[in-house]
Scaffold this motif. Structure first.
Motif, PDB file in Angstrom:
ATOM      1  N   GLU A   1      55.553  44.824  43.794  1.00 55.81           N
ATOM      2  CA  GLU A   1      56.654  44.482  43.167  1.00 55.81           C
ATOM      3  C   GLU A   1      56.497  45.010  41.730  1.00 55.81           C
ATOM      4  OE1 GLU A   1      58.582  40.880  45.794  1.00 55.81           O
ATOM      5  OE2 GLU A   1      57.499  40.564  43.854  1.00 55.81           O
ATOM      6  N   ALA A   2      55.295  44.415  41.134  1.00 52.70           N
ATOM      7  CA  ALA A   2      55.110  44.909  39.980  1.00 52.70           C
ATOM      8  C   ALA A   2      55.066  46.337  39.635  1.00 52.70           C
ATOM      9  CB  ALA A   2      54.007  44.354  39.224  1.00 52.70           C
ATOM     10  N   LEU A   3      54.406  47.334  40.542  1.00 56.94           N
ATOM     11  CA  LEU A   3      54.388  48.636  40.548  1.00 56.94           C
ATOM     12  C   LEU A   3      55.819  49.296  40.842  1.00 56.94           C
ATOM     13  CD1 LEU A   3      51.997  50.650  40.346  1.00 56.94           C
ATOM     14  CD2 LEU A   3      52.363  51.114  42.964  1.00 56.94           C
ATOM     15  N   ALA A   4      56.668  48.679  41.656  1.00 63.91           N
ATOM     16  CA  ALA A   4      58.093  48.985  41.814  1.00 63.91           C
ATOM     17  C   ALA A   4      58.998  48.855  40.568  1.00 63.91           C
ATOM     18  CB  ALA A   4      58.665  48.449  43.082  1.00 63.91           C
ATOM     19  N   ALA A   5      58.526  48.090  39.879  1.00 58.87           N
ATOM     20  CA  ALA A   5      59.355  47.692  38.558  1.00 58.87           C
ATOM     21  C   ALA A   5      59.236  48.455  37.546  1.00 58.87           C
ATOM     22  CB  ALA A   5      59.193  46.115  38.186  1.00 58.87           C
ATOM     23  N   GLY A   6      58.092  49.128  37.659  1.00 58.96           N
ATOM     24  CA  GLY A   6      57.849  50.224  36.637  1.00 58.96           C
ATOM     25  C   GLY A   6      56.701  49.939  35.738  1.00 58.96           C
ATOM     26  N   ALA A   7      55.734  49.088  36.214  1.00 56.94           N
ATOM     27  CA  ALA A   7      54.362  48.717  35.245  1.00 56.94           C
ATOM     28  C   ALA A   7      53.704  50.016  35.565  1.00 56.94           C
ATOM     29  CB  ALA A   7      53.988  47.587  36.088  1.00 56.94           C
ATOM     30  N   ASP A   8      53.107  50.794  34.657  1.00 56.81           N
ATOM     31  CA  ASP A   8      52.266  51.790  34.709  1.00 56.81           C
ATOM     32  C   ASP A   8      50.814  51.365  35.020  1.00 56.81           C
ATOM     33  OD1 ASP A   8      54.396  53.723  33.790  1.00 56.81           O
ATOM     34  OD2 ASP A   8      54.260  52.570  32.035  1.00 56.81           O
ATOM     35  N   VAL A   9      50.424  50.322  34.489  1.00 57.23           N
ATOM     36  CA  VAL A   9      49.002  49.735  34.720  1.00 57.23           C
ATOM     37  C   VAL A   9      49.103  48.290  35.099  1.00 57.23           C
ATOM     38  CG1 VAL A   9      46.702  49.297  33.896  1.00 57.23           C
ATOM     39  CG2 VAL A   9      47.803  51.447  33.266  1.00 57.23           C
ATOM     40  N   ILE A  10      48.670  47.746  36.287  1.00 60.38           N
ATOM     41  CA  ILE A  10      48.566  46.520  36.654  1.00 60.38           C
ATOM     42  C   ILE A  10      47.172  45.986  36.727  1.00 60.38           C
ATOM     43  CG2 ILE A  10      49.554  44.700  38.367  1.00 60.38           C
ATOM     44  CD1 ILE A  10      51.275  47.013  39.095  1.00 60.38           C
ATOM     45  N   CYS A  11      46.520  44.872  36.159  1.00 58.59           N
ATOM     46  CA  CYS A  11      45.429  44.061  36.255  1.00 58.59           C
ATOM     47  C   CYS A  11      45.619  42.972  37.139  1.00 58.59           C
ATOM     48  CB  CYS A  11      44.858  43.915  34.989  1.00 58.59           C
ATOM     49  SG  CYS A  11      44.668  45.324  33.895  1.00 58.59           S
ATOM     50  N   PHE A  12      44.838  42.509  38.104  1.00 60.19           N
ATOM     51  CA  PHE A  12      44.780  41.565  38.712  1.00 60.19           C
ATOM     52  C   PHE A  12      43.591  40.963  39.431  1.00 60.19           C
ATOM     53  CE2 PHE A  12      46.334  44.964  41.582  1.00 60.19           C
ATOM     54  CZ  PHE A  12      45.370  44.625  42.708  1.00 60.19           C
ATOM     55  N   SER A  13      43.290  39.574  39.715  1.00 67.27           N
ATOM     56  CA  SER A  13      42.237  39.088  40.336  1.00 67.27           C
ATOM     57  C   SER A  13      41.971  39.449  41.589  1.00 67.27           C
ATOM     58  CB  SER A  13      41.794  37.810  39.975  1.00 67.27           C
ATOM     59  OG  SER A  13      42.126  37.201  39.019  1.00 67.27           O
ATOM     60  N   GLY A  14      40.668  39.635  42.207  1.00 71.04           N
ATOM     61  CA  GLY A  14      40.355  39.817  43.494  1.00 71.04           C
ATOM     62  C   GLY A  14      39.935  38.518  44.289  1.00 71.04           C
ATOM     63  N   ASP A  15      39.711  37.311  43.382  1.00 69.91           N
ATOM     64  CA  ASP A  15      39.076  36.108  44.015  1.00 69.91           C
ATOM     65  C   ASP A  15      40.593  35.108  43.912  1.00 69.91           C
ATOM     66  OD1 ASP A  15      38.924  35.959  41.427  1.00 69.91           O
ATOM     67  OD2 ASP A  15      37.289  34.677  41.448  1.00 69.91           O
ATOM     68  N   LYS A  16      41.698  35.249  43.782  1.00 69.59           N
ATOM     69  CA  LYS A  16      42.643  34.330  43.497  1.00 69.59           C
ATOM     70  C   LYS A  16      43.504  34.669  44.927  1.00 69.59           C
ATOM     71  CE  LYS A  16      42.941  33.528  38.731  1.00 69.59           C
ATOM     72  NZ  LYS A  16      43.804  33.588  37.218  1.00 69.59           N
ATOM     73  N   LEU A  17      44.928  34.881  44.674  1.00 68.40           N
ATOM     74  CA  LEU A  17      45.549  34.910  46.040  1.00 68.40           C
ATOM     75  C   LEU A  17      45.217  36.195  46.775  1.00 68.40           C
ATOM     76  CD1 LEU A  17      49.167  33.891  44.692  1.00 68.40           C
ATOM     77  CD2 LEU A  17      47.802  32.678  46.388  1.00 68.40           C
ATOM     78  N   LEU A  18      44.496  37.171  46.197  1.00 68.66           N
ATOM     79  CA  LEU A  18      44.098  38.186  47.146  1.00 68.66           C
ATOM     80  C   LEU A  18      43.060  37.779  48.363  1.00 68.66           C
ATOM     81  CD1 LEU A  18      44.051  41.321  47.735  1.00 68.66           C
ATOM     82  CD2 LEU A  18      42.140  41.570  46.112  1.00 68.66           C
ATOM     83  N   GLY A  19      42.259  36.725  47.611  1.00 66.87           N
ATOM     84  CA  GLY A  19      41.357  36.003  48.712  1.00 66.87           C
ATOM     85  C   GLY A  19      39.947  36.793  49.073  1.00 66.87           C
ATOM     86  N   GLY A  20      39.471  37.643  48.103  1.00 62.83           N
ATOM     87  CA  GLY A  20      38.352  38.075  48.132  1.00 62.83           C
ATOM     88  C   GLY A  20      37.110  37.725  47.042  1.00 62.83           C
ATOM     89  N   PRO A  21      36.281  38.549  46.928  1.00 70.35           N
ATOM     90  CA  PRO A  21      35.189  38.139  45.827  1.00 70.35           C
ATOM     91  C   PRO A  21      35.742  38.340  44.462  1.00 70.35           C
ATOM     92  CG  PRO A  21      34.943  40.211  46.883  1.00 70.35           C
ATOM     93  CD  PRO A  21      35.872  39.958  47.826  1.00 70.35           C
ATOM     94  N   GLN A  22      34.854  37.578  43.505  1.00 66.22           N
ATOM     95  CA  GLN A  22      35.372  37.563  42.259  1.00 66.22           C
ATOM     96  C   GLN A  22      35.394  39.220  41.921  1.00 66.22           C
ATOM     97  OE1 GLN A  22      33.711  35.293  39.015  1.00 66.22           O
ATOM     98  NE2 GLN A  22      33.215  37.191  37.943  1.00 66.22           N
ATOM     99  N   ALA A  23      36.478  39.643  41.229  1.00 66.28           N
ATOM    100  CA  ALA A  23      36.764  40.884  40.920  1.00 66.28           C
ATOM    101  C   ALA A  23      38.141  41.024  40.299  1.00 66.28           C
ATOM    102  CB  ALA A  23      36.764  42.053  42.122  1.00 66.28           C
ATOM    103  N   GLY A  24      38.056  42.122  39.120  1.00 67.93           N
ATOM    104  CA  GLY A  24      39.203  42.687  38.507  1.00 67.93           C
ATOM    105  C   GLY A  24      39.816  43.667  38.901  1.00 67.93           C
ATOM    106  N   ILE A  25      40.780  44.000  39.222  1.00 69.64           N
ATOM    107  CA  ILE A  25      41.456  45.302  39.895  1.00 69.64           C
ATOM    108  C   ILE A  25      42.543  45.901  39.131  1.00 69.64           C
ATOM    109  CG2 ILE A  25      42.615  46.354  42.050  1.00 69.64           C
ATOM    110  CD1 ILE A  25      41.522  43.826  43.491  1.00 69.64           C
ATOM    111  N   ILE A  26      42.200  47.125  38.601  1.00 71.68           N
ATOM    112  CA  ILE A  26      43.137  47.820  37.802  1.00 71.68           C
ATOM    113  C   ILE A  26      44.161  48.879  38.727  1.00 71.68           C
ATOM    114  CG2 ILE A  26      43.491  49.138  35.610  1.00 71.68           C
ATOM    115  CD1 ILE A  26      40.673  48.205  34.729  1.00 71.68           C
TER     116      ILE A  26
END
Length: 452
Positions: free
Chosen positions: A277-302
């Motif tokens: 949704e953030a991408l569809a709303a027009g964000a050009d770069v999005i940062c989020f965690s890998g180990d929160k609601l994504l449910g994976g190991p600790q990571a930062g995803i760009i």
């Protein structure tokens, strides 16, 4: 002095069969350190004038072995999470799926093509791993995985806005756990903060005015992942901020935080903005965690625009915060669950969120029947981990009316496999939602030992 003379020498102790066994288990040098420490403590006790008898050889070696065990006992150990907080930051956040664990073990147990192009037979780039999966899953042009989301935000700001102004709403100058503050991160990245609006009310006109008055590099938005502002409040939608930002010819960076790829509203929770949704709303770069609601190991995803991600990947800081092979293997395996449409069946976080309330009650009842103690009561589970503040899920708890509840919690924490529970209405309560079914026998066995 006679008592001191009766203390055996190190050399004589080392010749015993017990010491030789300890040496084989722990190594000679470590054994020597522990043995000398035991003897020094014994000499100090004798010299202090205490009325003690010199222990025999076996007692000295037994004390030494306990010292060795204490020294080598892992400080990081698995615990049973019976708190009902799914993403418990203090307990390691997201547990991993079986497939994710297998992928990480495979990457750790042997060599891999981490930075090797198998087709070309020459050096490759680690940034390609997981990138195609993220592109396919979100629709982004490019992606990069780093070691956590704080690093992701720092890297993006350093690469795109160092020495330049960054516009952000007052209401989004947040602090999350561990003292991570957006203003501090911006300062460390070299970006210059320009805050618009007020704490409780921000309008698109505030952004428009700032963009006209200030020469900025980008606009930054930060999701309210761990708090709410309620009452007399206004904040533009992400799409509205994107439109104003793009009209000024600037990129919009969205620190989304929680990394939801599924709609939380489907499971009776408030809707958490998703990456898609953030991408569809027009964000050009999005940062989020890998180990929160994504449910994976600790990571930062760009993720985001390829031209901006190219600058981010080339920045010197990218090497300092890059993900290792275990993280990349784990994130890739976790993302595949989403691509295959099996996240609610395979990713533990989503299994816990989506589990049927009747199934939780059945397990709580089974615990009570096996213990023949306590009662099953209605309660609430929390998502936690800086996601969905104040949102809860209905659950069922095993409540134990024990005396000295805090002391009982302490005993639970001192078990060989610690159990972490909580107190509610002066009772110790256990939420099956966050306890893996395979752990049920151990929970029951441990409680039997502690209960009267």
């Amino acid at each position: 002095m006679n008592d001191l003379q009766n203390i055996p020498a190190v050399d004589s102790l080392l010749k015993t069969g017990t010491a030789q066994n300890l040496s084989a288990l722990y190594g000679r040098e470590l054994l020597l350190q522990a043995l000398r420490g035991t003897l020094e403590n014994l000499r100090a006790a004798v010299q202090s004038g205490k009325d003690i008898s010199i222990p025999n050889t076996e007692k000295i070696l037994a004390d030494t072995e306990r010292t060795l065990q204490h020294w080598l006992e892992p400080t990081l150990k698995p615990v049973i999470n019976a708190t009902g907080i799914i993403l418990h930051t203090n307990l390691g956040r997201a547990p991993l799926s079986a497939e994710t664990l297998q992928a990480m073990q495979a990457a750790a147990a042997a060599y891999s093509n981490l930075e090797f192009d198998l087709a070309a037979g020459k050096r490759g780039k680690r940034s390609v791993h997981a990138e195609e999966l993220l592109q396919r899953l979100t629709g982004a042009e490019s992606a990069l995985v780093v070691n956590n989301n704080a690093a992701a935000v720092m890297l993006v700001l350093s690469a795109l806005a160092r020495g330049k102004r960054v516009i952000i709403a007052h209401s989004q100058l947040v602090e999350i756990g561990g003292g991570f503050r957006v203003p501090d991160v911006m300062r460390q990245s070299g970006a210059k903060l320009v805050a618009v609006g007020t704490t409780n009310r921000v309008h698109t006109a505030d952004y428009e005015r700032a963009l006209q008055e200030e020469s900025a590099a980008l606009v930054l938005t930060a999701h309210h992942s761990n708090f709410k502002i309620i009452g007399f409040t206004t904040e533009p939608e992400l799409s509205e901020i994107a439109a104003v930002t793009h009209s000024a010819g600037l990129p919009l960076v969205n620190d989304l935080g929680s990394g939801a790829l599924l709609d939380t509203a489907v499971f009776g929770l408030k809707h958490e903005p998703t990456v898609q949704e953030a991408l569809a709303a027009g964000a050009d770069v999005i940062c989020f965690s890998g180990d929160k609601l994504l449910g994976g190991p600790q990571a930062g995803i760009i993720i985001g625009r390829a031209d901006l991600l190219d600058k981010i990947k080339r920045h010197p800081l990218a090497r300092a915060v890059r993900a290792d092979k275990l993280c990349l293997a784990g994130i890739s395996a976790t993302l595949i669950h989403y691509l295959k449409g099996e996240a609610t069946a395979k990713v533990p976080v989503w299994k816990m969120i989506s589990i049927d309330s009747a199934a939780i009650r059945q397990r709580a009842e089974s615990w009570r029947q096996n213990l023949n103690y306590g009662e099953v009561i209605a309660g609430k589970s929390m998502v936690g981990g800086g996601s969905l503040p104040e949102e809860s899920l209905p659950t069922w708890l095993l409540a134990l009316p024990v005396k000295k509840a805090n002391q009982f919690l302490s005993k639970l924490r001192s078990l060989p496999q610690p159990i972490i529970a909580r107190i509610e209405d002066e009772q110790v309560v256990f939420d099956p939602r966050t306890v893996f079914p395979a752990q049920d026998p151990l929970v029951i066995q441990s409680l039997r030992k502690l209960l009267p």
